[in-house]
Design an enzyme around this catalytic site. Structure first.
Site, PDB file in Angstrom:
ATOM      1  N   ARG A 262       0.526  -1.603   0.104  1.00 55.43           N
ATOM      2  CA  ARG A 262      -0.194   0.052  -0.208  1.00 55.43           C
ATOM      3  C   ARG A 262       0.378   1.248   0.048  1.00 55.43           C
ATOM      4  NH1 ARG A 262      -2.597   0.318   5.467  1.00 55.43           N
ATOM      5  NH2 ARG A 262      -1.349   2.041   5.473  1.00 55.43           N
ATOM      6  N   HIS A 266      -3.151   4.793   5.086  1.00 54.74           N
ATOM      7  CA  HIS A 266      -4.033   4.202   4.697  1.00 54.74           C
ATOM      8  C   HIS A 266      -6.017   4.097   3.829  1.00 54.74           C
ATOM      9  CE1 HIS A 266      -7.860   0.447   6.289  1.00 54.74           C
ATOM     10  NE2 HIS A 266      -8.525   2.101   6.143  1.00 54.74           N
ATOM     11  N   TYR A 275       3.783   4.924  11.535  1.00 54.01           N
ATOM     12  CA  TYR A 275       3.839   3.576  11.576  1.00 54.01           C
ATOM     13  C   TYR A 275       5.318   2.537  10.330  1.00 54.01           C
ATOM     14  CZ  TYR A 275      -0.084   3.556   8.545  1.00 54.01           C
ATOM     15  OH  TYR A 275      -0.103   3.389   7.847  1.00 54.01           O
TER      16      TYR A 275
END
Length: 366
Positions: A262, A266, A275
């Protein structure tokens, strides 16, 4: 004869043929790519370029306030495109919320595909007309639905198979396990595509499962598991097409894990820098699905100016049309909140509808 000698406890299948390859299956950049049809490669390239531009435009629409949220599939276009192309007209696609590109590649109007994310309707297209289930925002709930439809189609004698898409995070949901077990026991004509993009929002895969790969989970249910390079559009197309053919011919379900990444956050509401490291993202950009296809086409002398320009122009025309129509303010009727909820409205729904109607009329009089 002892109890353990009776056949009821014995496994139904040999585990060895169900195991995935030790490394993700690849075609682009390998000697096996020479057997790939040139027309297929050109078509995949055009779809990838279009898909990349679609993701860019949809992301821009969130910044302009025209979309409430957009879960980008930038970097995952190969799996999205391959999923749509593996289907026949009568087959069904069961997407997750990140799979709007697959829905568009299936032939749904891009504006209709984004209607849910705009907040206008629960879905903006007719599922029956396009054979695409509504985008699923709850994780993995679409998987049992796909199995049920596929199983029902087989019982009726309909020549229909289903392809259900889910992310790596969805494999930690109970619906995932129930769907796979049901599908394998009943040999339903369904294929499960897991797009393993590394993170379930901020949770890395290593904190979700201790399995060697997600494809290995297939063995526990008695179906084949395939591990594929999710950025290799040709490999994804070949594996998904074969899995769908197997399902249609009575061979039962298959679990396909597409190893991808990805690239974007998100959603537009997420800060991915909290993160994961920028170096990790940069490394995956070198394995970009569009670049992989361009390298293959160039190596075979297939990427000329006409193909490159034609793909870019088609993608830009799609983006311009999407941008123009998404900037038009939709005319919405608040009473539509109560339409298409139940075939026969419940007493509570009728009461709520009457209450809203009274409030709207009072506001109009004032």
């Amino acid at each position: 004869m002892t109890v353990l000698d009776t056949p009821a406890w014995r496994p139904r299948t040999d585990a060895a043929p169900l195991l995935p390859d030790p490394e993700p299956y690849r075609l682009l950049g390998t000697p096996d790519a020479a057997r790939l049809d040139a027309a297929l490669l050109r078509s995949l390239y055009g779809q990838l370029v279009r898909g990349r531009r679609y993701n860019q435009q949809a992301t821009a629409l969130t910044k302009q306030g025209r979309l409430a949220v957009y879960p980008s599939s930038t970097g995952q276009e190969a799996g999205e495109i391959a999923a749509a192309l593996a289907l026949r007209p009568q087959d069904w696609l069961f997407p997750s919320y990140r799979d709007t590109l697959a829905v568009v590649a299936r032939g749904v109007d891009p504006v209709e595909a984004l209607t849910l994310l705009r907040g206008d309707w629960h879905t903006g297209y007719d599922p029956r007309a396009c054979r695409v289930a509504p985008l699923s925002t709850p994780l993995a709930t679409q998987l049992p639905h796909a199995v049920g439809l596929a199983h029902a189609a087989r019982l009726r004698g309909d020549d229909v198979a289903a392809l259900a898409m889910v992310g790596d995070g969805g494999t930690s949901e109970g619906d995932f396990h129930e769907a796979l077990n049901f599908a394998a026991v009943w040999q339903a004509p369904v294929v499960f595509l897991v797009q393993n993009n590394g993170f379930a929002i901020s949770v890395p895969l290593a904190k979700q499962t201790a399995a060697p790969t997600l494809a290995h989970k297939a063995v526990g249910y008695g179906m084949p598991g395939r591990l594929v390079d999710g950025n290799d559009a040709a490999a994804m197309h070949e594996v998904l097409t074969a899995a769908m053919d197997r399902a249609r011919s009575g061979g039962g379900p298959t679990l396909v894990e597409a190893v991808t990444y990805r690239i974007d956050a998100h959603t537009n509401a997420d800060d991915a820098t909290r993160y994961r490291e920028d170096d990790e993202v940069a490394a995956w950009r070198t394995h970009d699905p569009v670049t992989l296809m361009e390298c293959e086409l160039t190596a075979r002398g297939l990427l000329d100016d006409a193909l490159r320009t034609g793909a870019a122009d088609d993608a830009e025309a799609m983006a311009a049309d999407l941008r123009e129509r998404m900037h038009a303010t939709p005319v919405l009727d608040p009473m539509d909140l109560f339409a298409h909820v139940y075939a026969e409205p419940t007493p509570q729904l009728r009461e709520q509808r009457a209450q809203l109607q009274a409030e709207l009329e009072a506001e109009h009089r004032s």
